[in-house]
Design a protein around this motif. Sequence first.
Motif, PDB file in Angstrom:
ATOM      1  N   UNK A   1      52.051  40.740  45.314  1.00 56.30           N
ATOM      2  CA  UNK A   1      52.643  42.069  45.118  1.00 56.30           C
ATOM      3  C   UNK A   1      51.615  43.129  45.022  1.00 56.30           C
ATOM      4  N   UNK A   2      50.433  42.858  45.490  1.00 52.53           N
ATOM      5  CA  UNK A   2      49.138  43.859  45.413  1.00 52.53           C
ATOM      6  C   UNK A   2      49.274  44.793  46.462  1.00 52.53           C
ATOM      7  N   UNK A   3      48.448  45.925  46.066  1.00 47.43           N
ATOM      8  CA  UNK A   3      48.006  46.621  47.708  1.00 47.43           C
ATOM      9  C   UNK A   3      46.571  46.402  47.789  1.00 47.43           C
TER      10      UNK A   3
ATOM     11  N   UNK B   1      42.448  52.975  38.549  1.00 48.93           N
ATOM     12  CA  UNK B   1      41.277  52.065  38.651  1.00 48.93           C
ATOM     13  C   UNK B   1      41.880  50.968  39.687  1.00 48.93           C
ATOM     14  N   UNK B   2      40.906  50.524  40.376  1.00 46.86           N
ATOM     15  CA  UNK B   2      41.110  49.342  41.180  1.00 46.86           C
ATOM     16  C   UNK B   2      40.287  48.530  41.035  1.00 46.86           C
ATOM     17  N   UNK B   3      40.545  47.105  41.350  1.00 46.14           N
ATOM     18  CA  UNK B   3      39.652  45.892  41.190  1.00 46.14           C
ATOM     19  C   UNK B   3      38.927  45.720  42.655  1.00 46.14           C
ATOM     20  N   UNK B   4      37.634  45.418  42.332  1.00 44.03           N
ATOM     21  CA  UNK B   4      36.889  45.134  43.606  1.00 44.03           C
ATOM     22  C   UNK B   4      36.081  43.904  43.498  1.00 44.03           C
ATOM     23  N   UNK B   5      36.236  43.123  44.389  1.00 47.28           N
ATOM     24  CA  UNK B   5      35.093  41.903  44.608  1.00 47.28           C
ATOM     25  C   UNK B   5      34.228  42.231  45.502  1.00 47.28           C
TER      26      UNK B   5
ATOM     27  N   UNK C   1      43.701  42.190  33.910  1.00 47.73           N
ATOM     28  CA  UNK C   1      43.761  43.572  33.803  1.00 47.73           C
ATOM     29  C   UNK C   1      44.921  44.048  33.984  1.00 47.73           C
ATOM     30  N   UNK C   2      45.850  43.619  34.808  1.00 47.03           N
ATOM     31  CA  UNK C   2      47.240  44.007  35.245  1.00 47.03           C
ATOM     32  C   UNK C   2      47.144  45.013  36.445  1.00 47.03           C
ATOM     33  N   UNK C   3      45.854  45.146  36.913  1.00 41.89           N
ATOM     34  CA  UNK C   3      45.561  45.906  37.987  1.00 41.89           C
ATOM     35  C   UNK C   3      46.055  45.364  39.542  1.00 41.89           C
ATOM     36  N   UNK C   4      46.739  46.175  40.009  1.00 43.02           N
ATOM     37  CA  UNK C   4      47.312  45.614  41.466  1.00 43.02           C
ATOM     38  C   UNK C   4      46.808  46.051  42.812  1.00 43.02           C
ATOM     39  N   UNK C   5      45.807  47.037  42.579  1.00 46.35           N
ATOM     40  CA  UNK C   5      44.855  47.337  43.687  1.00 46.35           C
ATOM     41  C   UNK C   5      44.006  46.976  43.685  1.00 46.35           C
ATOM     42  N   UNK C   6      43.551  45.928  44.811  1.00 44.70           N
ATOM     43  CA  UNK C   6      42.495  44.919  44.894  1.00 44.70           C
ATOM     44  C   UNK C   6      41.892  45.150  46.304  1.00 44.70           C
ATOM     45  N   UNK C   7      40.651  45.194  46.207  1.00 40.56           N
ATOM     46  CA  UNK C   7      39.696  45.604  47.033  1.00 40.56           C
ATOM     47  C   UNK C   7      38.634  44.471  47.143  1.00 40.56           C
ATOM     48  N   UNK C   8      38.075  44.319  48.533  1.00 36.84           N
ATOM     49  CA  UNK C   8      36.634  43.556  48.666  1.00 36.84           C
ATOM     50  C   UNK C   8      35.658  44.343  49.239  1.00 36.84           C
ATOM     51  N   UNK C   9      34.437  44.135  48.815  1.00 36.55           N
ATOM     52  CA  UNK C   9      33.264  44.861  49.592  1.00 36.55           C
ATOM     53  C   UNK C   9      32.092  44.015  49.728  1.00 36.55           C
ATOM     54  N   UNK C  10      31.076  44.512  50.749  1.00 35.57           N
ATOM     55  CA  UNK C  10      29.971  43.681  50.756  1.00 35.57           C
ATOM     56  C   UNK C  10      29.917  42.889  51.970  1.00 35.57           C
ATOM     57  N   UNK C  11      28.715  42.243  52.238  1.00 32.97           N
ATOM     58  CA  UNK C  11      28.719  41.609  53.665  1.00 32.97           C
ATOM     59  C   UNK C  11      29.507  40.535  53.729  1.00 32.97           C
ATOM     60  N   UNK C  12      29.942  39.725  52.603  1.00 30.58           N
ATOM     61  CA  UNK C  12      30.822  38.566  52.862  1.00 30.58           C
ATOM     62  C   UNK C  12      32.349  39.171  53.160  1.00 30.58           C
TER      63      UNK C  12
ATOM     64  N   UNK D   1      42.996  37.431  51.429  1.00 33.43           N
ATOM     65  CA  UNK D   1      43.247  38.567  50.590  1.00 33.43           C
ATOM     66  C   UNK D   1      44.730  39.261  51.168  1.00 33.43           C
ATOM     67  N   UNK D   2      44.926  39.484  52.205  1.00 32.68           N
ATOM     68  CA  UNK D   2      46.112  39.988  52.913  1.00 32.68           C
ATOM     69  C   UNK D   2      47.353  39.009  52.454  1.00 32.68           C
ATOM     70  N   UNK D   3      47.173  37.748  52.424  1.00 34.23           N
ATOM     71  CA  UNK D   3      48.256  36.861  52.259  1.00 34.23           C
ATOM     72  C   UNK D   3      48.798  36.675  50.923  1.00 34.23           C
TER      73      UNK D   3
END
Length: 339
Positions: free
Chosen positions: A295-297, A134-138, A266-277, A287-289
């Motif tokens: 310690x996320x990917x 599973x990954x987190x997505x904003x 959630x303890x999830x460290x795979x973190x993504x963003x999506x959408x126009x913003x 997000x990168x910094x």
Amino acid sequence: MNSSKICLLAIESSCDDTAAAISINNHILCNLVYNQEIHSKYGGVVPELASRAHQSKIVPVVAAALEQSGITKNLLNGIAVTTGPGLQGSLLVGLSFAKSMAQILDIPLIAVNHMQAHVLAHLIDDGSPIPPFPFLCLTVSGGHTQLLVVHSASNMEVLGTTLDDAVGEAFDKSAKILGLPYPGGPLIDQYAKLGNGAKYKFSIPQIEGLNFSFSGIKTQILYFLQQNQMEDSAFIQKNLPDICASIQGIFVEILMKKLIKASKVTGIRHVAISGGVSANSHLRNELQSTGKFMNWKTYIPAFEYCTDNAAMIAITGYYKFLSSDFATFDITPNVSASV
Ligand code: KG4
Ligand code: ZN
């Protein structure tokens, strides 16, 4: 076409972009978007004008996508189309077109949820790392702000959402107050690059859990500008880069705080963003910094897959095709569909 190769035409017409893409499996051969400039002078999307523009552009955009990818219609295995959420008239144009074409070619029609598609843009194989489940997505767009756990291509759990305005809407409304044309989000981003984000302070709304609110901050910005313009009518012109950087700074801070909280919960460290913003340069940098610090990917979409596009509809269509999740021809748009 080899049966292990699924070739799809994808159509996106949910708002003010007429888009078509051609895919083979999780690869995108061609991704075309016609941006409807007409709305700029009205300060927002005019639904009736959007439907008409889709009507005039859909055939040329689809024809160009087929031609540029070198795919003839008889090679298509299915047609994926956005059925919601979005504007009723806009969705109807894309859906009616897709239905007719699928029926004539006698191939499956695949109904795609626009918000799910923004997330699944991360599964496109464009050479960049693909997040594991599973990954987190904003997901941050003009109409939505959602924090999700993505368990699989078809199973997404909403952890938090906005209680009022979406963050893209907050960007656009702030830009409008600043006298910038629609959509103002990218312009705020551009001016902010020249400004100091620490110059003006706004307070972060205290919203419990993983939900968001942007209407209070929008009012803070409005009062701040009105107050300063009373003292100096040229306040905005003189300080536009600093104002933009400060507004962008507070929006991104709100988003990042909730993302950190969601990862801790959630303890999830795979973190993504999506959408126009997610095209916003400050959000991408933060997000990168933050990712390095926590310690996320992290996973940031290519620019062409952030704002509305049909490639994301194609990848979602591909996963639905694999599970034979096809639509019937009596399907109608669902303007308020959720993931
Ligand atoms: O996903 P999208 O193309 O359409 C919707 O599904 O709503 O998102 C559009 C939103 C608009 O509010 C636009 O201002 C915002 O994304 N946006 C940006 C940037 N690029 C697009 N906001 C801030 N910075 C950007 N660079
Ligand atoms: Zn969108």
